[in-house]
Design an enzyme around this catalytic site. Sequence first.
Site, PDB file in Angstrom:
ATOM      1  CB  CYS A  70     -13.757  55.409 -51.835  1.00 35.58           C
ATOM      2  SG  CYS A  70     -13.444  56.770 -53.738  1.00 35.58           S
ATOM      3  CB  CYS A  80     -11.621  64.811 -50.191  1.00 33.23           C
ATOM      4  SG  CYS A  80     -11.899  62.555 -48.943  1.00 33.23           S
TER       5      CYS A  80
END
Length: 141
Positions: A33, A102
Amino acid sequence: MYSEKVMDHFTNPRNVGEIPNADGVGEVGNAQCGDIMRIYLKIDGGVITDVKFKTFGCGAAIATSSMATELIKGKRVEEALQLTNQAVVEALDGLPPIKIHCSVLAEQAIKAALADYYTRLGIDPEPLVGKIPNGCDHCVH
Ligand code: FES
């Protein structure tokens, strides 16, 4: 989608930057990512006197880094080790389920910085900090 606190910490993140003579630096990231988080700690007498972060990542990663630094500033290293991503999420009044991962990056970056601190002191960090997985495995942009 995001709480007011998340938006506040995303648009006005606290403790952004670097500490040149940090006592512990931790970086975690995910090549897939592309999000990278680096945490710098200044530690005096076992107390985190300053903390700064640099996050190259999504809004939730920035907001959780900002909140996580606020939560450990002024705390003892042992207390900072107890910080969980759930505590960071709660302090932000929640995150959308797809963004919970996250917040894991913030917890791991702090643990990586504390591991670095212990290593510099000549202490094996693994029994205290555990293994630091390298970033989140399921980031989807
Ligand atoms: Fe948020 Fe990777 S940390 S998408």
